[in-house]
Motif scaffolding. Structure first.
Motif: not given
Length: 152
Positions: A99-102, A132-137, A141-143
């Motif tokens: 959901v977040l990456c989309d 962690d998943y979002c930081a990689h995918h 920028t992921v804070m």
């Protein structure tokens, strides 16, 4: 800017941190704020779609909707308290990672802010880490905002 919320105090701290640092009063900012809550489906919580009675699934669905509504209403109040009115709120059903990456792609976000639950190595391995998943995918920028530990 996209801020991810669940019902935890960690994610609300991340929203508060974002409001204080990026949307301070009388300071010009160039961000449009989107707040998103990824609501799990009852089937995902049960592990398999066919487990549980229809009544149980209905009760679980009602509880998930109530929690999502409470989460968004609290976020709206926090934004209003900080005089941040140009904000969109969204509830999307699905795995928070996806959901977040989309949402990053859909909103053309340049920053995704997520709270950290502070899981150790074992819990993170068992439960997985959304941040962690979002930081990689995620394609931005992921804070990852960590809530300070309270000193006794």
């Amino acid at each position: 800017m996209l801020v991810a919320l669940d019902e935890s105090e960690h994610s609300f701290y991340a929203l508060e941190w974002t409001l204080n640092h990026f949307f301070a009063p009388n300071v010009g900012h160039s961000f449009k704020l989107h707040v998103i809550h990824a609501r799990p489906s009852p089937a995902s919580l049960l592990g398999m779609g066919e487990i549980g009675s229809g009544e149980f699934v209905t009760l679980m669905e009602t509880d998930l909707k109530r929690t999502a509504t409470w989460t968004i209403e609290k976020a709206k109040a926090m934004c209003s308290d900080k005089s941040v009115d140009d904000v969109s709120m969204e509830i999307v059903e699905g795995d928070p990672r996806n959901v977040l990456c989309d949402a990053v792609d859909r909103h053309h976000a340049t920053i995704l802010v997520v709270g950290s639950h502070g899981y150790g190595l074992v819990k993170r391995a068992v439960l997985g880490s959304i941040s962690d998943y979002c930081a990689h995918h995620a394609h931005c920028t992921v804070m990852i905002v960590k809530r300070p530990k309270l000193k006794h």
